[in-house]
Scaffold this motif. Structure first.
Motif, PDB file in Angstrom:
ATOM      1  N   MET A  10       0.830  -1.211   0.000  1.00 14.57           N
ATOM      2  CA  MET A  10       0.000   0.000   0.000  1.00 14.57           C
ATOM      3  C   MET A  10       0.861   1.256   0.000  1.00 14.57           C
ATOM      4  O   MET A  10       0.544   2.240   0.667  1.00 14.57           O
ATOM      5  N   GLY A 125      -9.071   9.188   2.890  1.00 12.89           N
ATOM      6  CA  GLY A 125      -7.915   9.604   3.688  1.00 12.89           C
ATOM      7  C   GLY A 125      -6.795  10.080   2.780  1.00 12.89           C
ATOM      8  O   GLY A 125      -5.653   9.668   2.913  1.00 12.89           O
ATOM      9  N   THR A 126      -7.122  10.953   1.845  1.00 12.79           N
ATOM     10  CA  THR A 126      -6.114  11.384   0.863  1.00 12.79           C
ATOM     11  C   THR A 126      -5.030  12.214   1.531  1.00 12.79           C
ATOM     12  O   THR A 126      -5.157  12.645   2.679  1.00 12.79           O
ATOM     13  N   THR A 127      -3.980  12.455   0.762  1.00 17.86           N
ATOM     14  CA  THR A 127      -2.891  13.290   1.271  1.00 17.86           C
ATOM     15  C   THR A 127      -3.238  14.778   1.164  1.00 17.86           C
ATOM     16  O   THR A 127      -2.461  15.622   1.590  1.00 17.86           O
ATOM     17  N   GLY A 128      -4.368  15.082   0.544  1.00 21.10           N
ATOM     18  CA  GLY A 128      -4.808  16.480   0.447  1.00 21.10           C
ATOM     19  C   GLY A 128      -4.019  17.290  -0.581  1.00 21.10           C
ATOM     20  O   GLY A 128      -4.074  18.520  -0.599  1.00 21.10           O
ATOM     21  N   GLY A 132      -6.446  13.501  -6.775  1.00 19.29           N
ATOM     22  CA  GLY A 132      -7.663  12.974  -7.393  1.00 19.29           C
ATOM     23  C   GLY A 132      -8.337  14.011  -8.282  1.00 19.29           C
ATOM     24  O   GLY A 132      -8.627  13.740  -9.457  1.00 19.29           O
ATOM     25  N   LEU A 236      -2.977   0.493  -3.923  1.00 22.68           N
ATOM     26  CA  LEU A 236      -3.542   1.833  -4.090  1.00 22.68           C
ATOM     27  C   LEU A 236      -3.799   2.150  -5.557  1.00 22.68           C
ATOM     28  O   LEU A 236      -4.187   3.264  -5.902  1.00 22.68           O
ATOM     29  N   THR A 247      -5.384   5.658  -4.776  1.00 18.19           N
ATOM     30  CA  THR A 247      -4.998   6.904  -5.404  1.00 18.19           C
ATOM     31  C   THR A 247      -5.596   6.909  -6.811  1.00 18.19           C
ATOM     32  O   THR A 247      -6.260   5.946  -7.212  1.00 18.19           O
ATOM     33  N   GLY A 284      -4.125   5.925   5.656  1.00 21.26           N
ATOM     34  CA  GLY A 284      -5.400   6.190   4.981  1.00 21.26           C
ATOM     35  C   GLY A 284      -6.377   5.068   5.292  1.00 21.26           C
ATOM     36  O   GLY A 284      -6.053   4.114   6.010  1.00 21.26           O
TER      37      GLY A 284
HETATM   38  P1  IMP Z   1      -4.197  10.651  -2.742  1.00 20.40           P
HETATM   39  O1  IMP Z   1      -3.159   9.975  -3.585  1.00 20.40           O
HETATM   40  O2  IMP Z   1      -3.663  11.856  -2.003  1.00 20.40           O
HETATM   41  O3  IMP Z   1      -5.437  10.967  -3.516  1.00 20.40           O
HETATM   42  O4  IMP Z   1      -4.649   9.628  -1.585  1.00 20.40           O
HETATM   43  C1  IMP Z   1      -5.393   8.460  -1.877  1.00 20.40           C
HETATM   44  C2  IMP Z   1      -4.965   7.310  -0.965  1.00 20.40           C
HETATM   45  O5  IMP Z   1      -3.627   6.932  -1.279  1.00 20.40           O
HETATM   46  C3  IMP Z   1      -4.958   7.659   0.513  1.00 20.40           C
HETATM   47  O6  IMP Z   1      -5.326   6.496   1.243  1.00 20.40           O
HETATM   48  C4  IMP Z   1      -3.508   8.008   0.799  1.00 20.40           C
HETATM   49  O7  IMP Z   1      -3.171   7.807   2.154  1.00 20.40           O
HETATM   50  C5  IMP Z   1      -2.815   7.016  -0.106  1.00 20.40           C
HETATM   51  N1  IMP Z   1      -1.481   7.464  -0.541  1.00 20.40           N
HETATM   52  C6  IMP Z   1      -1.191   8.384  -1.479  1.00 20.40           C
HETATM   53  N2  IMP Z   1       0.127   8.503  -1.632  1.00 20.40           N
HETATM   54  C7  IMP Z   1       0.709   7.638  -0.811  1.00 20.40           C
HETATM   55  C8  IMP Z   1       2.068   7.268  -0.553  1.00 20.40           C
HETATM   56  O8  IMP Z   1       3.029   7.775  -1.140  1.00 20.40           O
HETATM   57  N3  IMP Z   1       2.245   6.301   0.391  1.00 20.40           N
HETATM   58  C9  IMP Z   1       1.208   5.696   1.019  1.00 20.40           C
HETATM   59  N4  IMP Z   1      -0.069   5.995   0.814  1.00 20.40           N
HETATM   60  C10 IMP Z   1      -0.322   6.960  -0.098  1.00 20.40           C
END
Ligand code: IMP
Length: 442
Positions: A10, A125-128, A132, A236, A247, A284
């Motif tokens: 993950m 639980g995105t990284t903000g 997305g 992910l 993601t 997340g």
């Molecule tokens: P996003 O990529 O910010 O949209 O987040 C979507 C999901 O991917 C969330 O659960 C994040 O915690 C997870 N995620 C995104 N980038 C990483 C990473 O580099 N390591 C681990 N989890 C990640």
């Protein structure tokens, strides 16, 4: 030749360290998906470098490329380049003109949508970081690409089309006032135009933009070695992961072709190295059948430094989940495996590996397609004897046979189960603390 590095779990498997290890022999390190959501930690002679966008290879002087499959926040890009320069490095970073650009409204909307979902089970639980929403605009054909930043008229036209849509989305759907002084610039077309044109000018002045596919194909034709650095991990992946807790891109190896413009045959002729931790972590939301809690989880979290590189969030930890890694091995076609954090597990009397799941009374060997079914899976464990701590630096120097016998038994079992040889074993955070059995570029 290409070597593609892909996380099998993950994310946070320690891919940055593997890229650092193998990247020495590479001429170009290219990322093919994701953006500044990816935390890479590289330790060079005790100095720690934390990067979230720039490919970690640049720390050692390799050319770094952000491929067309990436989403690029120019503010982060220049912050990271400037910070590396301040530390005396001269990073050579190229950016695909076809890559999409993260704009400030993407970040605001990422937070707004997560807040809207927070009362349901859908929050990812995105990284903000706006990842997305940026891929959403790419798919909806209203995105702004790096190449557009170099074209004043085109950039203006695109911004003037998209900003009113984003203002309406913010206010009418999410109840976010676009004129709130906290983020008013994110929804101000003129301010965005000025800011992003300035980024375009700097990208141009520094000669950073390329046609990624051509750039890489020329390098391959010239006999250069290319390392393709996946971010996040298979679990992910938007297609092969635990949707919707994923993601918005394809970390799996197929993404290395579409996200760079190299042909699948070129990528397929190379190596695909899967990276795992000797246990499992997730940051997340989403299913995690082997999740641990209590003292055991706390001990692994502390010893393994399991806190997000980008967000600082404590990571959920659990036992090694073989069904997930089997799924990853199939989806990626791994030629080799790197197992990290073997030192973190030292000192436990016993360890568990989830070898299969029980799902509604049946034994399941891989991850079900439906995420709610995955959430219902109960792990079936196989118990392993623990191993003692060791002088890991010395072990790394001596090689695989110097690993404690029980650690070797554990590793050989994992490699056998996914039918993939172990190329390297991480026994500490530094590059020197790696047992290297196979170097695909040597
Ligand atoms: P996003 O990529 O910010 O949209 O987040 C979507 C999901 O991917 C969330 O659960 C994040 O915690 C997870 N995620 C995104 N980038 C990483 C990473 O580099 N390591 C681990 N989890 C990640």
């Amino acid at each position: 030749m290409t070597v593609t590095i892909v996380g099998a779990q993950m994310g946070d498997e320690g891919k940055g360290g593997v890229v650092d290890l193998y990247g020495d022999e590479a001429d170009v390190v290219a990322r093919y998906q994701g953006g500044d959501n990816a935390g890479h930690t590289v330790v060079v002679d005790g100095d720690e470098f934390k990067l979230s966008l720039v490919p970690s290879g640049v720390v050692r002087g390799t050319v770094g490329l952000l491929g067309n499959g990436c989403v690029v926040n120019p503010a982060t890009l220049f912050d990271e380049v400037d910070a590396l320069r301040e530390r005396g490095l001269d990073p050579d970073v190229r950016v695909a003109r076809r890559a999409h650009v993260i704009l400030p409204y993407h970040r605001v909307l990422d937070g707004a949508e997560e807040a809207a979902k927070s009362d349901s089970d859908l929050e990812a639980g995105t990284t903000g970081r706006g990842i997305g929403p940026t891929y959403e605009d790419k798919a909806a054909r209203r995105g702004i690409r790096v190449g557009d930043l170099l074209d004043p008229a085109g950039l203006r036209e695109r911004i003037e089309y998209v900003v009113p849509l984003k203002r309406t989305l913010a206010s009418e759907v999410f109840g976010v006032d676009p004129d709130d002084p906290d983020h008013a610039e994110a929804f101000d077309a003129e301010a965005l135009y000025e800011q992003y044109r300035a980024y375009g000018r700097r990208l141009d002045e520094e000669g950073m933009t390329v046609d990624a596919g051509r750039f890489l194909a020329d390098r391959v034709a010239a006999g250069d070695e290319i390392l393709l650095e996946g971010a996040q991990g298979t679990g992910l992946d938007i297609d092969h992961g635990s949707y919707p807790y994923v993601t918005s891109s394809n970390p799996t190896a197929g993404g290395a072709a579409t996200g760079t413009g190299l042909g699948v045959t070129t990528v397929g002729r190379g190596e695909v190295v899967g990276v795992v931790k000797a246990y499992f972590s997730r940051v997340g939301t989403g299913p995690m059948p082997t999740e641990l809690d209590g003292d055991l989880a706390e001990t692994i979290r502390e010893r393994g430094g399991e806190y997000g590189t980008v967000t600082g969030r404590p990571r959920r930890v659990g036992w090694f989940d073989l069904p997930l890694v089997r799924h990853a091995a199939r989806a990626n076609g791994y030629t080799g495996l790197v197992v990290n954090h073997v030192d973190t597990l030292a000192g436990f009397d016993e360890l568990q590996v989830c070898v299969a799941y029980d799902l509604d009374g049946e034994r399941v060997e891989t991850v079900p397609s439906e995420t709610d079914r995955w959430a219902r899976c109960e792990p079936r464990y196989r118990r392993f004897e623990g191993w003692p701590g060791a002088d890991w630096g010395a072990v790394a120097e001596e090689g695989y046979d110097a690993l404690p016998a029980n650690a070797r038994e554990y590793l050989d079992f994992l490699a056998g189960e996914v039918d993939t040889p172990i190329y390297a074993v991480g026994v500490g955070p530094g590059r020197e603390e790696t047992v290297v059995r196979e170097h695909p570029l040597e």
